[in-house]
Design a protein around this motif. Structure first.
Motif, PDB file in Angstrom:
ATOM      1  N   ASP A  14      -8.107  14.250  71.622  1.00 46.79           N
ATOM      2  CA  ASP A  14      -7.834  15.519  72.305  1.00 46.79           C
ATOM      3  C   ASP A  14      -7.389  16.633  71.357  1.00 46.79           C
ATOM      4  OD1 ASP A  14      -8.484  14.611  74.823  1.00 46.79           O
ATOM      5  OD2 ASP A  14      -6.440  13.987  75.320  1.00 46.79           O
ATOM      6  N   PHE A  15      -6.908  16.273  70.172  1.00 47.04           N
ATOM      7  CA  PHE A  15      -6.420  17.306  69.253  1.00 47.04           C
ATOM      8  C   PHE A  15      -7.496  18.337  68.935  1.00 47.04           C
ATOM      9  CE2 PHE A  15      -3.082  14.132  67.874  1.00 47.04           C
ATOM     10  CZ  PHE A  15      -1.996  14.905  68.270  1.00 47.04           C
ATOM     11  N   LYS A  16      -8.723  17.868  68.729  1.00 49.51           N
ATOM     12  CA  LYS A  16      -9.800  18.772  68.318  1.00 49.51           C
ATOM     13  C   LYS A  16     -10.283  19.667  69.457  1.00 49.51           C
ATOM     14  CE  LYS A  16     -13.502  15.376  69.132  1.00 49.51           C
ATOM     15  NZ  LYS A  16     -13.831  15.866  70.461  1.00 49.51           N
ATOM     16  N   SER A  17      -9.882  19.345  70.703  1.00 48.58           N
ATOM     17  CA  SER A  17     -10.397  20.074  71.863  1.00 48.58           C
ATOM     18  C   SER A  17      -9.374  21.005  72.498  1.00 48.58           C
ATOM     19  CB  SER A  17     -10.884  19.070  72.925  1.00 48.58           C
ATOM     20  OG  SER A  17     -11.839  18.181  72.385  1.00 48.58           O
ATOM     21  N   VAL A  18      -8.263  21.253  71.809  1.00 49.84           N
ATOM     22  CA  VAL A  18      -7.178  22.030  72.405  1.00 49.84           C
ATOM     23  C   VAL A  18      -7.640  23.424  72.821  1.00 49.84           C
ATOM     24  CG1 VAL A  18      -5.002  23.188  71.875  1.00 49.84           C
ATOM     25  CG2 VAL A  18      -5.281  20.776  71.334  1.00 49.84           C
ATOM     26  N   GLU A  19      -8.433  24.090  71.996  1.00 48.57           N
ATOM     27  CA  GLU A  19      -8.876  25.453  72.315  1.00 48.57           C
ATOM     28  C   GLU A  19      -9.663  25.493  73.616  1.00 48.57           C
ATOM     29  OE1 GLU A  19     -11.683  29.059  70.513  1.00 48.57           O
ATOM     30  OE2 GLU A  19     -11.293  27.260  69.314  1.00 48.57           O
ATOM     31  N   GLY A  20     -10.675  24.627  73.702  1.00 50.69           N
ATOM     32  CA  GLY A  20     -11.484  24.599  74.917  1.00 50.69           C
ATOM     33  C   GLY A  20     -10.711  24.098  76.120  1.00 50.69           C
ATOM     34  N   ASP A  21      -9.866  23.067  75.927  1.00 50.98           N
ATOM     35  CA  ASP A  21      -9.069  22.531  77.041  1.00 50.98           C
ATOM     36  C   ASP A  21      -8.139  23.594  77.610  1.00 50.98           C
ATOM     37  OD1 ASP A  21     -10.295  20.131  76.649  1.00 50.98           O
ATOM     38  OD2 ASP A  21      -8.602  19.145  75.663  1.00 50.98           O
ATOM     39  N   THR A  22      -7.525  24.383  76.722  1.00 50.12           N
ATOM     40  CA  THR A  22      -6.622  25.440  77.171  1.00 50.12           C
ATOM     41  C   THR A  22      -7.367  26.495  77.975  1.00 50.12           C
ATOM     42  OG1 THR A  22      -5.222  25.112  75.219  1.00 50.12           O
ATOM     43  CG2 THR A  22      -4.976  27.184  76.410  1.00 50.12           C
ATOM     44  N   LYS A  23      -8.531  26.882  77.505  1.00 51.37           N
ATOM     45  CA  LYS A  23      -9.313  27.924  78.184  1.00 51.37           C
ATOM     46  C   LYS A  23      -9.748  27.489  79.568  1.00 51.37           C
ATOM     47  CE  LYS A  23     -13.389  30.882  77.708  1.00 51.37           C
ATOM     48  NZ  LYS A  23     -14.466  31.352  76.811  1.00 51.37           N
ATOM     49  N   PHE A  24     -10.106  26.196  79.729  1.00 52.72           N
ATOM     50  CA  PHE A  24     -10.634  25.731  81.004  1.00 52.72           C
ATOM     51  C   PHE A  24      -9.607  24.977  81.845  1.00 52.72           C
ATOM     52  CE2 PHE A  24     -14.460  26.447  78.499  1.00 52.72           C
ATOM     53  CZ  PHE A  24     -15.261  27.103  79.415  1.00 52.72           C
ATOM     54  N   GLY A  25      -8.346  25.051  81.450  1.00 50.57           N
ATOM     55  CA  GLY A  25      -7.279  24.518  82.286  1.00 50.57           C
ATOM     56  C   GLY A  25      -7.127  23.015  82.290  1.00 50.57           C
ATOM     57  N   LEU A  26      -7.639  22.326  81.269  1.00 50.25           N
ATOM     58  CA  LEU A  26      -7.469  20.878  81.174  1.00 50.25           C
ATOM     59  C   LEU A  26      -6.133  20.582  80.495  1.00 50.25           C
ATOM     60  CD1 LEU A  26     -11.046  19.680  80.146  1.00 50.25           C
ATOM     61  CD2 LEU A  26     -10.059  19.924  82.427  1.00 50.25           C
ATOM     62  N   LYS A  27      -5.261  19.890  81.196  1.00 52.49           N
ATOM     63  CA  LYS A  27      -3.920  19.655  80.677  1.00 52.49           C
ATOM     64  C   LYS A  27      -3.867  18.359  79.875  1.00 52.49           C
ATOM     65  CE  LYS A  27      -1.708  22.240  84.402  1.00 52.49           C
ATOM     66  NZ  LYS A  27      -0.735  22.197  85.519  1.00 52.49           N
ATOM     67  N   SER A  28      -4.498  18.376  78.714  1.00 51.77           N
ATOM     68  CA  SER A  28      -4.407  17.227  77.818  1.00 51.77           C
ATOM     69  C   SER A  28      -2.984  17.147  77.275  1.00 51.77           C
ATOM     70  CB  SER A  28      -5.407  17.360  76.669  1.00 51.77           C
ATOM     71  OG  SER A  28      -5.067  18.454  75.834  1.00 51.77           O
ATOM     72  N   ILE A  29      -2.645  16.009  76.712  1.00 45.91           N
ATOM     73  CA  ILE A  29      -1.273  15.818  76.225  1.00 45.91           C
ATOM     74  C   ILE A  29      -0.927  16.797  75.096  1.00 45.91           C
ATOM     75  CG2 ILE A  29       0.238  14.162  75.033  1.00 45.91           C
ATOM     76  CD1 ILE A  29      -0.946  12.027  76.900  1.00 45.91           C
TER      77      ILE A  29
END
Length: 379
Positions: free
Chosen positions: A274-289
């Motif tokens: 999940d570290f590499k996907s923080v930018e996209g996860d933040t933009k699309f509202g995915l609450k990864s750890i």
């Protein structure tokens, strides 16, 4: 149980409608042109970009247009390897796997070799189910529902780049589901199961893969639920698959609990991804750890989720009278803690994620395998 909606065609219609309703943006479809596949890769295995494409790794070749290569890239074959190893762990935990040839014995018996050959074929079938069919399905459906995020994080992926169509994705999902369920049923019949354990595990695995990626549940929107779903599918399910194929008696409580404990280590692996996907996860509202707690806290969560289960299993093995195995497991933690300190805690996980996983994953897998051999031979 009712037929899976994908098999009935309902899911494919819904998915097809969604694809039609949400065409690729011009920026996403043109991203492939912007991707420089010849750029110098950081310290990663498989420097050849064409090999990276086949395995489904980052920074692949974008020159290949052969459809079978693109289909394989979507299925990420590199992700099949750990599941295959865990299937072998489950077989070892059964205590009933027979080798074609006993390397520690000078005697060769044809009958034992025939039994060993049959067990080898069963094992390969279980690996085929857990890897290409089940994990291939999970990766394909996840790539579809991640297409907008991948357009930001990994725009060279086949779906956001437009190199594979919606119909081809649907056909691939249908083939992987029906093929996997057929194989699971065949394994249950081969093992003479009264309760079709392998079929039930496969069906549950496909269901979790679907709700992990697809709305409305979309487990990956919650860091803990998503990571736990990945961990169970990567460790518990393939372990139970290998165990169920070879077990010749009713499963004990420890047969169910031990892989569940080890599944917690998979949460750490999911966080690393999940570290590499923080930018996209933040933009699309995915609450990864990493999004919920930040990079620093997430690094320590990785460490705890990977170390504590191994300590718990080592303690369990000690108290059932297997101290040697217990000490070996604890010794395997020493280099893991070193890599956690030097590559994770003191450094940027984005910079060292591949290196960290390369060094620690074999040690965790070895610990799981030794635990399986221990319980398989424990009297």
């Amino acid at each position: 149980m009712n037929a899976h909606p994908l098999f009935e065609g309902k899911f494919s219609k819904k998915l097809g409608d969604e694809i039609t309703a949400r065409p690729m943006s011009s920026s996403s479809s043109s991203a492939i042109v912007k991707h420089d596949s010849k750029k110098k890769l950081r310290k990663e295995p498989f420097r050849d970009t064409k090999t990276r494409q086949i395995l489904g790794l980052k920074n692949p070749s974008v020159d290949e247009i052969e459809k079978w290569k693109i289909r394989l890239q979507v299925m990420k074959p590199v992700s099949w390897i750990p599941l295959s190893l865990i299937v072998m762990c489950g077989a070892a935990a059964s205590g009933n796997y027979h080798w074609i040839w006993q390397p520690w014995s000078n005697d060769f018996h044809v009958q034992e070799a025939i039994i060993g050959l049959e067990d080898t074929m069963k094992g390969l079938a279980a690996i085929l189910l857990s890897g290409p069919f089940s994990e291939g399905f999970a990766q394909t459906i996840n790539d579809w529902y991640d297409r907008d995020i991948d357009a930001i994080n990994e725009p060279y992926r086949p779906i956001p780049s437009g190199r594979i169509s919606h119909k081809e994705i649907i056909d691939q999902l249908r083939f992987l589901f029906t093929g996997g369920m057929t194989l699971a049923l065949g394994l249950d019949l081969w093992a003479n199961h009264d309760f079709y354990m392998i079929t039930a595990i496969a069906l549950l695995g496909y269901f979790i893969s679907f709700i992990y990626s697809a709305p409305p549940l979309k487990l990956k929107q919650n860091g803990w639920l998503g990571a736990l779903a990945i961990a169970i599918c990567y460790i518990s399910f393939p372990w139970w698959c290998g165990l169920g194929v070879f077990a010749n008696e009713e499963l004990r409580l420890s047969d169910w609990l031990l892989p569940m404990v080890y599944s917690i280590t998979g949460i750490g692996s999911a966080i690393m991804n999940d570290f590499k996907s923080v930018e996209g996860d933040t933009k699309f509202g995915l609450k990864s750890i990493p999004v919920m707690y930040g990079f620093n806290a997430a690094k320590y969560i990785v460490m705890l989720t990977q170390d504590l289960p191994q300590i718990a299993v080592a303690t369990y093995l000690y108290f059932i009278g297997e101290p040697i195995y217990s000490y070996i497991l604890l010794s395997l933690l020493v280099p893991q803690v070193y890599f956690q300190k030097t590559l994770l805690i003191d450094e940027d996980p984005l910079k060292n994620d591949i290196t960290y996983v390369t060094f620690t994953a074999p040690l965790i897998t070895l610990a799981i395998l030794l635990s399986a051999v221990c319980v398989g031979n424990h009297v």
